[in-house]
Design an enzyme around this catalytic site. Structure first.
Site: not given
Ligand code: ADP
Ligand code: ZN
Ligand code: MG
Length: 596
Positions: A433, A46, A406, A71-73, A69, A49, A430
């Protein structure tokens, strides 16, 4: 969700920086790609990353700001897996660590956690692994307390470092080290010594909090002024943002809510966020009795029951989860179509995280917040003791009553999302707007009415038994306007109750008014008193607020006056609104929710 995120970075030429790090020709690149597909079983990266992974593998300090969400992990898990040695991850919540550990175990990645609930033997085992060059341990999760309080652990870390096994320090939810953030944790401050103790160590900080003051503070505290900073856009183009006036009458409201869900989101997955546990139970019941498959979810329910509800929702056996903020961490249902706020969140940041659970799949989704005046003061009695509680609350109040700007822009400004601010568009996704497109907004000078508000407060100020709640104040202003206007057109704007409430809130947020909290043995009562800038109002000549008005109605004042009367009647019954029962509320409210 993230196909629309545009990466950027702070300072320098943004595109240069990200494209420099977006390459696949580093010595480790083949391993990175292989790990992504074969170990993590993911197709592609994503946004940001790969950039982050490359920066941290090149031993450069890095900070990543990415919405929840995003995908920081993976940004630290993947490097940890392909590197030799150990990645130390500091994380604020044991539950967060356990979620990740569980996930890593299913992928056969060797990870452990050290926290206060570990047995002596387990601690011993981990301590040995840390300094054993034959160990296969890749990731070690610890709480900040462990670092700050355990000399033995620090000693082991030092040995691990000397052996060349301490590969990187990851600070998840890194905003916790800043007092400017919303989740300050004193022990995170301790992380400041890490750079001193381990000068060669590279640090990776991750958060979804993007306010500039927090970012600057983090850099200072962690001693990583030269870090590479990546920031993803916070814009969610597929979410339609909307604020609706919440009926004062609860029965009326629940009917409206049920109809909305049935008509607009038939058979679709969604979340309704409530203020308290009791409220979530009640609303779930009310929706069920109106033919909607709804279940409630809150922190007091026990882990098994909670995961059961969550599972049913994931499998579409339940359509609507009626939840407190405890429903947050780890919620990743792609096709959640709507998030409804039964009452306002405690900050714009919380609201963003909560509403952001809709439309993760990128398909159209809705965020609808039901706003009513009384809810502001219900929230404020809960948050006013927190350091930035009221400031945070006013950020979401502003979002609710600002019907001209907005909604996307308000969010972007809050997160310093210059990417969106520079080239983003709302596309009428929104209500502001949309209304603007229909030309319903009118800028109204309510200077006279603002003075009336202060005048009424002055009259009551020196009698302690005459202190006014916001609700009472609004009523008095309304009846004063009505009685004066009976004789002559003293207040030609003919504000109705909602508009007076908007005025009072605007004055509150701009320090013309102030909330004043009083404890009784059973509740906290919130009164309204003149604010710091009250005396300045005399010197101003105007006080503008934006109102949604239908033009022909303004001309026909008689009609409006009749409307006003009806609303006064309606409003005068539920007076209890403001006096939140502090004691019962405290254990009822979920303070355990996530604000990543
Ligand atoms: P954050 O810490 O940023 O809130 P997470 O690391 O918990 O997010 O990841 C959120 C979701 O996205 C998890 O379910 C993870 O498996 C999914 N995810 C992360 N990277 C990818 C990717 N490259 N493709 C698909 N899913 C991904
Ligand atoms: Zn707007
Ligand atoms: Mg996290």
């Amino acid at each position: 969700l993230l196909k629309n995120l545009m990466p950027s970075s702070s300072g320098g030429n943004k595109n240069d920086l990200t494209s420099n790090w977006n390459r696949a020709d580093f010595e480790w690149s083949p391993k990175v790609q292989k790990a992504l597909n074969e170990i993590f079983k993911l197709e592609k990266f994503r946004p940001l990353q790969l950039e982050t992974i490359n920066v941290t593998l090149s031993k450069t300090d890095c900070m990543v700001i990415m919405p929840t969400g995003g995908g920081k992990s993976l940004c630290f898990q993947l490097p940890a897996v392909i590197d030799t040695g150990i990645t130390l991850v500091v994380s604020p919540l044991v539950s967060l660590m356990e979620d990740q550990l569980w996930m890593l175990k299913t992928l056969n990645i060797n990870a452990e956690t050290l926290n206060s609930s570990c047995s002596k033997e387990h601690v011993k085992y981990i301590q040995n692994e840390m300094v054993d060059k034959n160990s296969n341990l890749k990731i070690l999760y610890v709480t900040p307390e462990k670092l700050a309080k355990s000399k033995i652990f620090m000693n082991k870390l030092q040995k691990m470092y000397e052996l060349g096994r301490f590969k990187r320090l990851v600070v998840d939810e890194v905003h916790c080290c800043s007092t400017y953030g919303h989740d300050f944790r004193p022990d995170y401050k301790f992380l400041g010594v890490m750079k001193q103790l381990f000068p060669e160590l590279s640090i990776l900080g991750l958060t979804a909090t993007a306010t500039q003051s927090v970012i600057d503070d983090i850099k200072k505290i962690l001693n990583i002024s030269k870090c590479v900073l990546f920031k993803a856009s916070f814009n969610r183009p597929n979410i339609f943002y909307e604020v609706k006036q919440k009926p004062v009458n609860n029965e009326e409201f629940i009917n409206e809510l049920a109809n909305l869900i049935k008509k607009k989101f038939p058979q679709q997955s969604g979340i309704v966020y409530c203020f308290s546990q009791r409220e979530s139970e009640q609303v779930a019941q009310d929706l069920s009795s109106r033919g909607i498959k709804a279940d409630c979810y809150h922190a007091n329910m026990g882990a098994t029951e909670r995961s059961k509800v969550h599972y049913k929702w994931l499998k579409n056996q339940v359509h609507v989860i009626v939840a407190t903020i405890a429903f947050g961490m780890g919620i990743d249902k792609q096709n959640c179509r709507f998030v409804i706020h039964h009452s306002l969140s405690k900050s714009l940041e919380n609201f963003y995280q909560e509403s952001g659970r809709a439309g993760r799949d990128g398909e159209p989704a809705h965020s609808i917040l039901f706003f009513r005046f009384g809810d502001v003061f219900r929230q404020s009695t809960m948050v006013f003791t927190e350091q930035t509680g009221l400031t945070n609350l006013y950020s979401i109040v502003n979002y609710c009553i600002n019907n001209k700007t907005c909604k996307r822009k308000l969010i972007a400004q809050h997160f310093n999302d210059d990417i969106w601010e520079n080239k983003g568009e709302c596309n009428e996704m929104c209500d502001s707007c949309k209304n603007k497109a229909q030309n319903q907004i009118e800028k109204v000078d309510v200077y006279q009415e603002a003075n009336l508000v202060l005048g009424i407060l002055d009259k009551n100020s020196n009698k302690s038994d005459k202190r006014l709640t916001a609700n009472k104040l609004a009523e008095l202003v309304l009846s004063e306007i009505n009685s004066k206007n009976k004789k002559s057109d003293t207040y030609p704007n003919n504000l109705n109750l909602n508009e007076i409430e908007t005025l009072i809130l605007t004055m509150l947020m701009n320090n013309y008014l102030k909330e004043d909290f009083h404890f009784t043995p059973y509740n906290t009562i919130c009164y309204v008193i003149p604010g710091q800038l009250a005396r300045h109002l005399e010197h101003d000549d105007h006080f503008y607020i934006d109102l949604i008005r239908k033009n022909q109605a303004v001309q026909n004042k008689k009609i409006i006056r009749e409307e006003v009367k009806v609303e006064t009647k309606k409003e005068s019954s539920p007076k209890k609104e403001f006096t939140t029962k502090k004691r019962s509320m405290v254990d009822e409210i979920d303070l355990s929710g996530d604000h990543e």
